[in-house]
Design an enzyme around this catalytic site. Structure first.
Site, PDB file in Angstrom:
ATOM      1  N   HIS A 359       0.849  -1.181   0.000  1.00 37.09           N
ATOM      2  CA  HIS A 359       0.000   0.000   0.000  1.00 37.09           C
ATOM      3  C   HIS A 359       0.893   1.243   0.000  1.00 37.09           C
ATOM      4  O   HIS A 359       2.064   1.184   0.405  1.00 37.09           O
ATOM      5  CB  HIS A 359      -0.883   0.035   1.254  1.00 37.09           C
ATOM      6  N   CYS A 402       0.314   3.020  -4.387  1.00 36.54           N
ATOM      7  CA  CYS A 402      -0.309   4.293  -4.748  1.00 36.54           C
ATOM      8  C   CYS A 402       0.590   5.453  -4.341  1.00 36.54           C
ATOM      9  O   CYS A 402       1.462   5.329  -3.491  1.00 36.54           O
ATOM     10  CB  CYS A 402      -1.665   4.428  -4.075  1.00 36.54           C
TER      11      CYS A 402
END
Length: 527
Positions: A359, A402
C-alpha cells in the site's frame, strides 16, 4: 544606562556626560546583560560566527559569553567605542528584543549595510542552514557522514554548527568548497540546497554558466538548476490536461510523458550511447518485498499481490538474478532488508533490483504495521556512500503502490459497486522521489497523488505489464527505458469493466547509460 548616538552613519560613538571609567563599567555591565540573556547553545552560535577571527584552540574552551567577549576585546574586536561586532552577532541571531533592551534602538533603525560587517557571508550561510535543521535532520546528517568523519566525533553531543567546524577541520567544508554540504542538504532538506546554490552564484560574481549552452547569465535571470530526474510536475499537468478516453488511442506511453519519450527514442536510435556492462559472474540480486497481510493495522489485505510476486520471481530468475523474497515487512523491516542488501559485496555482479509491492500514501510506502517509509529512505540505502561495490552500477527500483488517493477517470459522475473482478486500489508514493545520484531508476506504478490498481485474480496492472514486456522485449535487445515506455502505453490503455478507472505509470531515472539485459538462453517463463 549607556546612551549611544550614531552620527553620519559611521561607527563614531559618544557617551554623554560620562567619564571614561564609568563608560567602560557601563559597557561591561551591558556585556553581562547579554551573557545572562543567552542560552548555552546561543553562546556556541556566537562562537561559530566569530571563528574566522579567533583561533579554534582558543574558542574550544569558551562555554560562557563573558569568555568570548574577553577574547574579542583582547583582539580589539569589541569595545565601548566599537560595539559593532556584538550588534552584528545579535542581529544575525535575530535577538532584536535584546538589542532594544540594551538601548541600541538607533542601531536597529539605521541602514545596517553601511556599517562594517565582520561576520563573513559564508558563516551567515551556515548559520542560516543550521536554523532550518531539526534534531532528527541532524541525526540524519551524522548518519550520512558516518564513513567520512570519525565515529567518536559523530557520537558526541554537538550542534550542527559544531559539526560544521569538525568538517572544516577535515577539509570537507570551507567557503570555496560547499560540495559536500550541498550533497548532504539535498538529501535532508532539498529547499535549502537552493540557498547554497544562490550563495555560490553570488560568490562567483553573480555569473553562472548555463548548463550545456555555455551562455553567461546574470544572477537575476539564472534558471533553476536542471534536475537529472523527470519532472513529475510537468508530467502530472500533462496527464490532467489530456482526456483519459483519448489516452486509449495513444500508443507508446505518450500520455504525460512526452519529454521522456523523446529521450527514449534518442536512446534506442543512437547506437553510440553506451550501455552498462552486463558481463559479471552474476547478474545481481533481485529483492522482492511483498506486503500482503495488513491485519495488524487498518489497511486492507492486498489480495492478488502473490500473483505479482510469482511473476516477478519467475522473470528475474529467467534474467539471471538471485531472487530474494521478503514477505509482510513492517516499516522498520523494509529498511533493514535494504541495509542487509547494501552490506553485501556486489563487486562480481552487474546491477541490483528492488521490487516493492505494498500500500502507499502520499508521504510514503506503507509497511504491514501501517507506518510509512519514504522512497528516498529506501533508495538511498543502496547509494555508493553506503554500498561502494554498487558504484557506477544500475540500481533499479520497481514500486507497485499508490502515490495518493486521486483516481484517474475517463468520465466522471458514475459510481459502481465493488466485486471480485473489480480492480482495487493500493491507496493508503511520496514526492521526494529518487536521490540526485547517478545510476538509479525508479519505476512507479502511477504518477504522484494518484492511485494504482490491482486485480485480485490477475495481479496489478503495472507489474503484470512489466513482466510481460520484459519477457517479450529483452530477447530482442530492447533497453529497459524503452521497455518501460511500452509498459506506460499498455497500462494507459487499460481500464476496469466500467471504462472509468485509468492509470498512468511513471519512470524516473538518473541512469548515465542504457540498461540492456543479455537475452537469456532459455525460454521465458509461461504467463
Amino acid at each position: 544606562m549607556l546612551q549611544i548616538n550614531i552620527r553620519d552613519k559611521r561607527d563614531i560613538f559618544t557617551v554623554n556626560t560620562m567619564s571614561t571609567s564609568m563608560k567602560e563599567l557601563e559597557f561591561q555591565r551591558m556585556l553581562l546583560q547579554v551573557q545572562e540573556s543567552l542560552t548555552a547553545d546561543e553562546v556556541q552560535d556566537m562562537v561559530f560566527l566569530c571563528s574566522d577571527h579567533i583561533a579554534a584552540k582558543d574558542l574550544s574552551t569558551v562555554s560562557a559569553g563573558r569568555q568570548l567577549f574577553l577574547l574579542l576585546e583582547n583582539r580589539d574586536l569589541l569595545s565601548s567605542e566599537d560595539p559593532w561586532l556584538l550588534l552584528e552577532l545579535l542581529r544575525i541571531m535575530k535577538q532584536n528584543s535584546l538589542i532594544r533592551n540594551l538601548h541600541f534602538d538607533a542601531f536597529t533603525q539605521t541602514d545596517f549595510s553601511t556599517f562594517p560587517q565582520r561576520v563573513s557571508r559564508y558563516r551567515k550561510l551556515l548559520y542560516e542552514v543550521s536554523e532550518s535543521i531539526c534534531d532528527q535532520d541532524l541525526k540524519n546528517i551524522k548518519f550520512l557522514l558516518i564513513k567520512t568523519l570519525s565515529r567518536r566525533k559523530l557520537e558526541k553531543e554537538m550542534t550542527l554548527l559544531q559539526l560544521f567546524l569538525e568538517m572544516e577541520k577535515e577539509d570537507l567544508l570551507n567557503e570555496d568548497n560547499l560540495d559536500v554540504l550541498r550533497e548532504i542538504i539535498s538529501k535532508i532538506h532539498p529547499g535549502l540546497e537552493k540557498r547554497v546554490i544562490q550563495y555560490k552564484t553570488e560568490s562567483s560574481g553573480g555569473m553562472v554558466i548555463a548548463q550545456e549552452t555555455g551562455i553567461n547569465s546574470s544572477d537575476t535571470d539564472t534558471p533553476a538548476p536542471p534536475s537529472p530526474l523527470t519532472s513529475v510536475d510537468t508530467m502530472e499537468d500533462q496527464v490532467d490536461r489530456l482526456s483519459l478516453s483519448r489516452a486509449s488511442e495513444i500508443s507508446g506511453g505518450t500520455v504525460g510523458n512526452v519529454q521522456n519519450n523523446i529521450m527514449y527514442q534518442s536512446l534506442t536510435e543512437n547506437p553510440e550511447i553506451p550501455q552498462y556492462e552486463m558481463t559479471g559472474d552474476r547478474r545481481g540480486v533481485c529483492l522482492i518485498i511483498n506486503n500482503r497481510d495488513f491485519s495488524a493495522c487498518t489497511l486492507g489485505n492486498r489480495e492478488g499481490t502473490d500473483i505479482d510476486k510469482a511473476s516477478l520471481e519467475a522473470v528475474f530468475q529467467w534474467l539471471g538474478f538471485e531472487v530474494v523474497v521478503e514477505q509482510d515487512c513492517d516499516h522498520m523491516r523494509m529498511l533493514q532488508v535494504l541495509r542487509e542488501l547494501a552490506s553485501r559485496d556486489h563487486t562480481p555482479v552487474d546491477c541490483v533490483v528492488c521490487c516493492v509491492l505494498s500500500h502507499g500514501r502520499v508521504e510514503g510506502i506503507a509497511g504491514v504495521d501501517g507506518e510509512t517509509v519514504t522512497v528516498r529512505e529506501l533508495t538511498e540505502t543502496l547509494s555508493p556512500m553506503w554500498c561502494p561495490s554498487l558504484f557506477q552500477k544500475p540500481k533499479l527500483f520497481f514500486i507497485q503502490a499508490c502515490r495518493g488517493t486521486r483516481e484517474q477517470r475517463a468520465v466522471f459522475g458514475q459510481t459502481f459497486p465493488e466485486d471480485e473482478d473489480s480492480p482495487v486500489s493500493d491507496a493508503a508514493v511520496p514526492r521526494d522521489s529518487i536521490p540526485e545520484a547517478a545510476d538509479y531508476l525508479l519505476a512507479t506504478s502511477t504518477v504522484p497523488h494518484h492511485v494504482s490498481y490491482r486485480e485480485k485474480g490477475k495481479g496489478s496492472w503495472f507489474i503484470q505489464s512489466l513482466c510481460r514486456n520484459l519477457k517479450l522485449l529483452v530477447p530482442r535487445g530492447t533497453d529497459l527505458l524503452s521497455i518501460l515506455t511500452q509498459v506506460n502505453g499498455d497500462v494507459s490503455r487499460k481500464t476496469d469493466k466500467s471504462g472509468l478507472r485509468k492509470q498512468m505509470p511513471q519512470p524516473e531515472y538518473t541512469l548515465t547509460k542504457r540498461v540492456v539485459f543479455p537475452p537469456p538462453k532459455t525460454q521465458p517463463p509461461p504467463p
